[in-house]
Motif scaffolding. Structure first.
Motif, mmCIF file in Angstrom:
data_model
loop_
_atom_site.group_PDB
_atom_site.id
_atom_site.type_symbol
_atom_site.label_atom_id
_atom_site.label_comp_id
_atom_site.label_asym_id
_atom_site.label_seq_id
_atom_site.Cartn_x
_atom_site.Cartn_y
_atom_site.Cartn_z
ATOM 1 N N VAL A 98 45.844 31.124 47.589
ATOM 2 C CA VAL A 98 45.208 32.389 47.979
ATOM 3 C C VAL A 98 44.392 32.177 49.245
ATOM 4 O O VAL A 98 43.710 31.161 49.401
ATOM 5 C CB VAL A 98 44.318 32.913 46.837
ATOM 6 N N ASP A 99 44.444 33.133 50.138
ATOM 7 C CA ASP A 99 43.750 33.054 51.423
ATOM 8 C C ASP A 99 42.240 32.909 51.218
ATOM 9 O O ASP A 99 41.577 33.839 50.752
ATOM 10 C CB ASP A 99 44.049 34.307 52.246
ATOM 11 N N ALA A 100 41.708 31.761 51.576
ATOM 12 C CA ALA A 100 40.284 31.489 51.383
ATOM 13 C C ALA A 100 39.406 32.274 52.350
ATOM 14 O O ALA A 100 38.188 32.357 52.148
ATOM 15 C CB ALA A 100 40.015 29.996 51.537
ATOM 16 N N GLU A 101 40.006 32.832 53.391
ATOM 17 C CA GLU A 101 39.236 33.588 54.384
ATOM 18 C C GLU A 101 39.159 35.074 54.057
ATOM 19 O O GLU A 101 38.428 35.810 54.724
ATOM 20 C CB GLU A 101 39.875 33.405 55.777
ATOM 21 N N ALA A 102 39.892 35.507 53.059
ATOM 22 C CA ALA A 102 39.886 36.926 52.698
ATOM 23 C C ALA A 102 38.562 37.303 52.044
ATOM 24 O O ALA A 102 37.809 36.446 51.563
ATOM 25 C CB ALA A 102 41.043 37.220 51.748
ATOM 26 N N ALA A 103 38.275 38.596 52.021
ATOM 27 C CA ALA A 103 37.052 39.095 51.383
ATOM 28 C C ALA A 103 37.104 38.793 49.885
ATOM 29 O O ALA A 103 38.191 38.741 49.294
ATOM 30 C CB ALA A 103 36.924 40.596 51.611
ATOM 31 N N PRO A 104 35.946 38.580 49.262
ATOM 32 C CA PRO A 104 35.928 38.238 47.833
ATOM 33 C C PRO A 104 36.700 39.211 46.950
ATOM 34 O O PRO A 104 37.429 38.796 46.048
ATOM 35 C CB PRO A 104 34.434 38.231 47.501
ATOM 36 N N ARG A 105 36.544 40.503 47.196
ATOM 37 C CA ARG A 105 37.260 41.494 46.374
ATOM 38 C C ARG A 105 38.772 41.319 46.523
ATOM 39 O O ARG A 105 39.518 41.391 45.530
ATOM 40 C CB ARG A 105 36.826 42.893 46.786
ATOM 41 N N GLU A 106 39.223 41.088 47.733
ATOM 42 C CA GLU A 106 40.654 40.888 47.957
ATOM 43 C C GLU A 106 41.148 39.626 47.244
ATOM 44 O O GLU A 106 42.257 39.602 46.700
ATOM 45 C CB GLU A 106 40.946 40.787 49.452
ATOM 46 N N ARG A 107 40.334 38.602 47.255
ATOM 47 C CA ARG A 107 40.726 37.359 46.592
ATOM 48 C C ARG A 107 40.798 37.543 45.084
ATOM 49 O O ARG A 107 41.713 37.011 44.429
ATOM 50 C CB ARG A 107 39.754 36.241 46.960
ATOM 51 N N VAL A 108 39.860 38.294 44.516
ATOM 52 C CA VAL A 108 39.922 38.576 43.083
ATOM 53 C C VAL A 108 41.192 39.353 42.762
ATOM 54 O O VAL A 108 41.884 39.076 41.772
ATOM 55 C CB VAL A 108 38.682 39.365 42.621
ATOM 56 N N GLU A 109 41.510 40.314 43.607
ATOM 57 C CA GLU A 109 42.729 41.094 43.395
ATOM 58 C C GLU A 109 43.969 40.200 43.456
ATOM 59 O O GLU A 109 44.892 40.334 42.654
ATOM 60 C CB GLU A 109 42.831 42.202 44.437
ATOM 61 N N ASP A 110 43.977 39.271 44.415
ATOM 62 C CA ASP A 110 45.103 38.337 44.524
ATOM 63 C C ASP A 110 45.202 37.464 43.271
ATOM 64 O O ASP A 110 46.304 37.236 42.741
ATOM 65 C CB ASP A 110 44.946 37.446 45.760
ATOM 66 N N LEU A 111 44.060 36.955 42.812
ATOM 67 C CA LEU A 111 44.059 36.106 41.616
ATOM 68 C C LEU A 111 44.550 36.877 40.389
ATOM 69 O O LEU A 111 45.314 36.352 39.581
ATOM 70 C CB LEU A 111 42.663 35.551 41.353
ATOM 71 N N ALA A 112 44.094 38.114 40.270
ATOM 72 C CA ALA A 112 44.507 38.932 39.131
ATOM 73 C C ALA A 112 46.001 39.217 39.178
ATOM 74 O O ALA A 112 46.698 39.168 38.153
ATOM 75 C CB ALA A 112 43.720 40.238 39.131
ATOM 76 N N ARG A 113 46.502 39.515 40.364
ATOM 77 C CA ARG A 113 47.942 39.774 40.510
ATOM 78 C C ARG A 113 48.752 38.515 40.168
ATOM 79 O O ARG A 113 49.775 38.587 39.477
ATOM 80 C CB ARG A 113 48.249 40.232 41.934
ATOM 81 N N ILE A 114 48.285 37.362 40.653
ATOM 82 C CA ILE A 114 48.955 36.092 40.350
ATOM 83 C C ILE A 114 48.985 35.855 38.845
ATOM 84 O O ILE A 114 49.995 35.426 38.281
ATOM 85 C CB ILE A 114 48.241 34.930 41.066
ATOM 86 N N HIS A 115 47.866 36.138 38.186
ATOM 87 C CA HIS A 115 47.771 35.963 36.733
ATOM 88 C C HIS A 115 48.828 36.808 36.020
ATOM 89 O O HIS A 115 49.553 36.310 35.149
ATOM 90 C CB HIS A 115 46.363 36.373 36.284
#
Length: 216
Positions: A98-115
């Protein structure tokens, strides 16, 4: 024909290996065979689900005697834990991408989608990974493998919701995602929503726990 002639015309019999030695993996290096057993388990759970992961079936497909796995995995739970650890390794690699430079909310969304994608595409492995008896047993440091993934979520939730108890919100979010994953696997949510796309559900889950558009 003399006995000497008989001996000279009778083909010499090759050494007859024992039944166990004739198995393709019987003479393998112990580390290689241990890996082979886990490989077979990973393939088996992907094809046939958790219920297929018996010691006997894994041994049969690995080409060893049914008692052989116990030399490397004294209990069934230890073999299952080794298989589940592979799953956490796979999920962890996806999370790390997951892109470490993305905004926290976007990263949570990415993690949730991956899950949710992992649960959808690896239903058997996902079920195995989150079995309480495996995580509670502590075999092979399985909890130490899984908890850092949750820690990533806690850290990001804390950045999105600095006003809240990040661990509690992250746990509630994770539980919600796990429920979505399970109900999606059963087909219940597709019937309830009339959709084959879990993206709207994912947005609703995130908004419920993080606030609408929070941390963008």
């Amino acid at each position: 024909m003399t006995s000497d002639e008989s001996a000279s015309t009778t083909p010499a019999e090759p050494d007859s290996p024992s039944a166990a030695d004739s198995r393709p993996w019987a003479a393998a290096d112990p580390a290689d065979l241990r890996t082979r057993l886990v490989d077979v388990g990973v393939e088996l759970v992907a094809r046939e689900g958790v219920q297929a992961l018996t010691l006997r079936e894994i041994a049969r497909r690995a080409g060893v005697s049914h008692g052989a796995p116990r030399r490397w995995f004294p209990t069934h739970l230890e073999l299952l834990s080794a298989i589940a650890r592979r799953g956490f390794g796979d999920l962890g690699a996806r999370v790390a991408a997951v892109d470490a430079e993305a905004a926290p909310r976007e990263r949570v969304e990415d993690l949730a989608r991956i899950h949710l994608e992992f649960a959808r595409d690896n239903a058997g492995m996902y079920e195995l990974m989150f079995r309480h008896d495996l995580l509670a047993s502590g075999h092979l440091g399985l909890r130490e493998t899984s908890l850092p993934l949750f820690g990533v979520l806690v850290d990001l939730v804390g950045r999105v919701r600095p006003d809240a108890d990040a661990r509690t919100v992250a746990a509630a979010l994770w539980a919600n995602l796990h429920g979505v994953a399970q109900l999606w696997r059963w087909g219940s949510l597709q019937l309830a929503t009339g959709s084959e796309d879990f993206a709207p559900l994912l947005r609703a889950v995130l908004d419920a726990h993080l606030g609408s558009g929070a941390g963008r």
